[in-house]
Design a protein around this motif. Structure first.
Motif, short mmCIF file in Angstrom:
data_model
loop_
_atom_site.label_atom_id
_atom_site.label_comp_id
_atom_site.label_asym_id
_atom_site.label_seq_id
_atom_site.Cartn_x
_atom_site.Cartn_y
_atom_site.Cartn_z
N ASN A 489 0.85 -1.19 0.00
CA ASN A 489 0.00 0.00 0.00
C ASN A 489 0.89 1.24 0.00
N VAL A 490 0.38 2.37 -0.49
CA VAL A 490 1.23 3.56 -0.60
C VAL A 490 0.53 4.81 -0.09
N LEU A 491 1.35 5.68 0.48
CA LEU A 491 0.95 7.05 0.78
C LEU A 491 1.73 7.94 -0.18
N GLU A 492 1.03 8.80 -0.87
CA GLU A 492 1.67 9.72 -1.80
C GLU A 492 1.69 11.13 -1.20
N VAL A 493 2.84 11.78 -1.26
CA VAL A 493 2.97 13.16 -0.80
C VAL A 493 3.30 14.02 -2.01
N VAL A 494 2.44 15.00 -2.27
CA VAL A 494 2.68 15.91 -3.40
C VAL A 494 3.34 17.17 -2.86
N ILE A 495 4.51 17.47 -3.41
CA ILE A 495 5.30 18.64 -3.00
C ILE A 495 5.15 19.70 -4.08
N ASP A 496 4.56 20.82 -3.72
CA ASP A 496 4.28 21.88 -4.69
C ASP A 496 5.06 23.14 -4.32
N THR A 497 6.06 23.49 -5.16
CA THR A 497 6.88 24.66 -4.87
C THR A 497 6.21 25.96 -5.31
N LYS A 498 5.11 25.84 -6.04
CA LYS A 498 4.33 26.99 -6.50
C LYS A 498 5.09 27.88 -7.49
N LYS A 499 6.19 27.37 -8.05
CA LYS A 499 6.90 28.17 -9.05
C LYS A 499 7.60 27.25 -10.04
N GLU A 500 7.76 27.74 -11.25
CA GLU A 500 8.40 26.95 -12.29
C GLU A 500 9.85 26.67 -11.92
N ASN A 501 10.28 25.42 -12.16
CA ASN A 501 11.65 24.97 -11.88
C ASN A 501 11.98 24.98 -10.38
N GLY A 502 10.96 25.02 -9.55
CA GLY A 502 11.20 25.01 -8.10
C GLY A 502 11.85 23.73 -7.62
N ILE A 503 11.65 22.64 -8.34
CA ILE A 503 12.23 21.35 -7.95
C ILE A 503 13.75 21.34 -8.14
N TYR A 504 14.29 22.27 -8.94
CA TYR A 504 15.73 22.32 -9.15
C TYR A 504 16.49 22.80 -7.91
N ASN A 505 15.78 23.28 -6.91
CA ASN A 505 16.39 23.85 -5.72
C ASN A 505 17.15 22.77 -4.94
N PRO A 506 18.49 22.86 -4.83
CA PRO A 506 19.26 21.84 -4.11
C PRO A 506 18.85 21.71 -2.65
N LYS A 507 18.47 22.84 -2.01
CA LYS A 507 18.07 22.77 -0.61
C LYS A 507 16.83 21.90 -0.44
N LEU A 508 15.90 22.07 -1.35
CA LEU A 508 14.68 21.26 -1.29
C LEU A 508 15.01 19.78 -1.50
N LEU A 509 15.86 19.49 -2.50
CA LEU A 509 16.22 18.11 -2.79
C LEU A 509 17.00 17.48 -1.63
N ASN A 510 17.84 18.28 -0.98
CA ASN A 510 18.56 17.77 0.19
C ASN A 510 17.60 17.41 1.32
N GLN A 511 16.57 18.23 1.48
CA GLN A 511 15.59 17.94 2.52
C GLN A 511 14.78 16.68 2.17
#
Length: 815
Positions: A489-511
């Motif tokens: 079974n799975v729990l899905e967590v959607v992470i929304d940075t609310k801005k384009e290319n927000g996922i490129y943020n190394p700090k977010l990826l480190n977290q």
């Protein structure tokens, strides 16, 4: 109040006479009513999906639908194979054939993943190569050993494609998000542009129950062909659980209907010993069922797991109404031989209490109509409508059918030995309840107190997997996958940075990396996290491949431009796997947490922990939404707890109000509710002592039971008041009440209890428990009305608080 009661009884007498004399018009009205609803029956559907437990506009479903629109369906069909040796060339060739067979012959699938085509990312010179794991099959033992080492060392495959010990492998089948019937929806969601917030969103049709069944059954048919001693295949995953629950439900409903109809036919023949006493009630319940399910179809409500109890319930209620009318009719007819006068008398005396019992039963059920759990709300609305259908058809059709049916008069019908035994039993019961009224009240109140003490300790539960018998294939398969792959079974967590290319943020990826470690360390209250997957896993994979495949580069780059470049190279490699993890603007990402299939009560605490940890770790960098099957399970049990408290209170207040109207005395009306509450409190206490769970089925018992239990109380109080005001003697009033209404109360309680005991023939534990407990509750309610209700009336009368007499009849001694 007595004046109004007599006016209503006269109204029913006049109505019955008009129906009897204008039988064709009345029959036309009945047929018209039936046709208006039964014509919709072809549109009736079945929905056993997990998301079907919540309303479409529930925020949890809204978030889940947004997730499906973006990332596709999270419910996976898992084919698990546990061969003698996974890393054997003959096995891998058969696995490839099995994989290709599924891809070619299973409808409604989006993707099929196994060791055959698992993503293998590697670097070669200055190129990034993304290919299938078994692009080239190993040709000898050395190459097979290298493959095994590569597979077992790759975090992507562990507990997803292969177990940690390498002894079990899987084929993971992802079905389409959208129904193939919806031509307006582009099924290529995900990496394409986000769905527009338009009217089209409201028109989306997600994969239907029927299409889910087609996919599961197609996979099962293929698996059966491949299943062998050296290739043992089992199927699991929520689509399989849903499909098998649906199959069981349909099978059980057919079985219950046959058993119940047979049981009721036998009971009716034993009671009335006339053909008319058999076919008239059966016709009433058939048209009531057709109208009820037609109403479901007309308003677009599908049959769901809890609503499968509806046929048995409507049958029992419809038969109960008929028994009360026909018992009086046959007695009057046998004495005087006039059908018209007999049916006018029968409905004149029974229609008002039947109306009151129908209303109280409908109110008990209607208390569920505002429930946050969708099928419970559906049951409350439809079942209450079904009860009223049964009442209308009883009033409308019985006079018509009696008017056209030849009925043989039985002069000595009530002097038979079997009838004498019942009369003596009821008379003895009446005398016992009056003679020992103080002891009965004391014992009754003590039982209520003990039951209440244990009832307060009941715990909620919601685990559809445990409803299935332990021998059921999908339950065994799910248990195997939970053990070998640490979760199905799975729990899905959607992470929304609310801005384009927000996922490129190394700090977010480190977290995200820290959150992976934190999540995978969870192992408490029986819940462990077996695996996590997110966008940083893919990034580390790419980074390693672009740095000479060195393990020390299996890390997150700390430069946003480099991150963007690596993702671009991955996109250009030809793989479309990124669309499963991020949106096209790189503003949203998913974080998948895999756990074993557990009770939803456990999930509630887990979801809150996950939500809190993610919000703390990501702070202002992103907003968080937990969704997926686990989130729906968690919301379902939370909604059930709220719904139960609300519905029980609503049912109690509405039914109490109806009792006050019927009885016309506040004090007596409130005290008359004691025999109605006693069965519920007692059965909930028994549930705690015997270890029964309070789940989505057993939580129905309270409102159903109070609606049914009050039926007998209404008949008892209605007749007791009338006979007491005639005689002024409590003992005689109770005797007359049990002699007249008591027989019908006994028979209808037997019919009702059998209607629910029949659920014990189900292999499904939830239905077995529900049937057993509800049947026992109905019997307890009858005992309360035969013993506790008379004892309370005697106690009240002795203390000058009983019913007042307004006629000039002789006053009997208060024996």
């Amino acid at each position: 109040m007595d004046k109004y009661r007599k006016n209503i009884e006269s109204l029913f007498e006049n109505l019955t006479r008009q129906i009897y004399r204008n039988r064709l018009k009345a029959l036309f009205l009945a047929v018209l009513l039936l046709a208006a609803f039964a014509s919709h029956l072809p549109k009736l559907t079945i929905d056993t999906s997990t998301e079907g437990f919540l309303h479409d506009d529930d925020p949890t479903i809204t978030v889940y639908n947004a997730f499906r629109d973006q990332f596709g369906r999270d419910e996976l069909i898992i084919a698990a194979i546990n061969p003698p040796d996974v890393f054997d060339i003959a096995f891998l060739k058969k696995l490839k054939s099995f994989h290709e067979d599924i891809e070619s012959n299973v409808p409604h699938i989006d993707d099929v993943t196994s060791m055959i085509n698992a993503r293998n990312t590697r670097g070669e010179a200055d190129r990034l190569i993304v290919e299938d794991l078994l692009e080239t099959f190993p040709k000898n033992k050395e190459e097979m050993a290298k493959l095994k080492a590569r597979v077992l060392s790759n975090p992507l495959y562990k507990n997803m494609m292969v177990s940690e010990d390498g002894k079990l492998t899987t084929i993971v089948i992802k079905t389409n998000s959208y129904s193939s019937a919806d031509d307006n929806i582009d099924s290529l969601s995900g990496f394409e542009d986000e769905p527009a917030e338009s009217s089209q969103k409201a028109e989306k049709i997600y994969l239907t129950d029927e299409e889910n069944a087609e996919a599961v059954n197609a996979v099962r048919a293929i698996a059966d062909r491949y299943n062998s001693k050296d290739f043992p295949v089992v199927l699991a995953g929520s689509p399989v659980v849903t499909n098998d629950l649906k199959t069981k439900m349909k099978s059980d409903m057919q079985k219950f209907m046959k058993l119940l109809m047979l049981s009721i036919a036998v009971i009716l023949l034993l009671i009335f010993r006339r053909a008319s006493g058999l076919f008239i009630p059966l016709l009433i319940i058939i048209v009531s069922l057709l109208s009820t399910f037609g109403m479901m179809a007309a308003v677009g409500i599908p049959v769901k797991l809890p609503t499968q109890i509806l046929p048995s319930f409507i049958i029992a209620v419809g038969v109960g109404d008929s028994i009360h009318v026909l018992a009086l009719f046959y007695r009057k007819y046998d004495h005087y031989g006039n059908k018209e006068e007999a049916i006018v008398y029968a409905l004149g005396h029974s229609a008002l209490p039947i109306l009151m019992t129908s209303l109280t039963t409908a109110m008990g059920l209607a208390s569920f109509s505002t429930a946050d759990v969708a099928p419970i709300a559906d049951l409350g609305m439809i079942a209450s409508g079904g009860v009223m259908f049964a009442f209308v058809y009883t009033i409308l059709l019985i006079p018509v059918l009696i008017s056209v049916t030849p009925i043989k008069r039985k002069e000595l019908a009530y002097k038979k030995e079997s009838e004498g035994k019942m009369e003596r039993l009821l008379k003895s019961t009446a005398d016992f309840s009056i003679t020992h009224h103080k002891s009965i009240v004391a014992v009754g109140m003590s039982i209520i107190a003990v039951g209440f003490f244990f009832a307060l300790q009941l715990k909620f539960s919601h685990n559809p997997l445990l409803w299935m018998p332990e021998t059921m294939a999908v339950r065994k398969a799910t248990t195997l996958i939970d053990e070998k792959l640490k979760g199905a079974n799975v729990l899905e967590v959607v992470i929304d940075t609310k801005k384009e290319n927000g996922i490129y943020n190394p700090k977010l990826l480190n977290q995200l990396e820290k959150l992976k470690l934190s999540m995978e360390s969870i192992n408490e209250d029986g819940l462990l996290v077996g695996k996590t997957l997110t966008i940083s896993d893919m990034l580390k994979e790419i980074n390693k491949a672009l740095n000479e495949n060195r393990d020390d580069f299996y890390t997150v780059p700390q430069n946003s431009k480099l991150i963007a470049q690596e993702f671009l190279l991955f996109e250009n490699s030809g793989s479309d796997d990124l669309e499963d993890m991020v949106d096209s603007q790189f503003s949203k990402a998913r974080f998948t947490i895999k756990t074993p299939w557990l009770d939803a009560v456990v999930y509630g605490k887990f979801i809150k922990q996950v939500q809190d940890e993610f919000e703390t770790a990501l702070g202002s960098m992103a907003t968080i939404n937990a969704t997926g099957m686990i989130a729906i399970f968690g919301k379902t049990i939370a909604a059930a707890i709220t719904s139960m408290a609300t519905s029980y209170l609503t049912a109690f207040l509405m039914i109490t109000f109806m009792m006050l109207l019927l009885i016309g005395d506040i004090r007596i009306g409130l005290i008359s509710m004691i025999p109605n509450l006693m069965p519920i409190i007692v059965i909930m206490g028994i549930m705690k002592i015997a270890g029964f769970p309070l789940d989505l089925f057993t939580m129905l018992i309270g409102s159903i039971a109070i609606g049914l239990a009050v039926d007998d109380t209404v008949h008892f109080m209605h007749n007791f008041k009338k006979y007491y005001q005639d005689s002024g003697d409590v003992r005689e009033a109770v005797r007359h009440t049990l002699h007249t209404a008591g027989k019908a109360m006994l028979v209808t309680s037997i019919v009702l209890s059998i209607s629910f005991f029949i659920f014990m023939f189900s292999e499904m534990k939830n239905l077995f428990n529900f049937g057993l407990l509800t049947g026992v509750t109905i019997i307890t309610a009858l005992l309360a009305d035969f013993l506790l209700a008379p004892a309370l009336m005697k106690l009240l009368t002795d203390n000058g608080m009983g019913f007042k007499r307004y006629n000039n009849g002789a006053k009997g001694a208060q024996k």
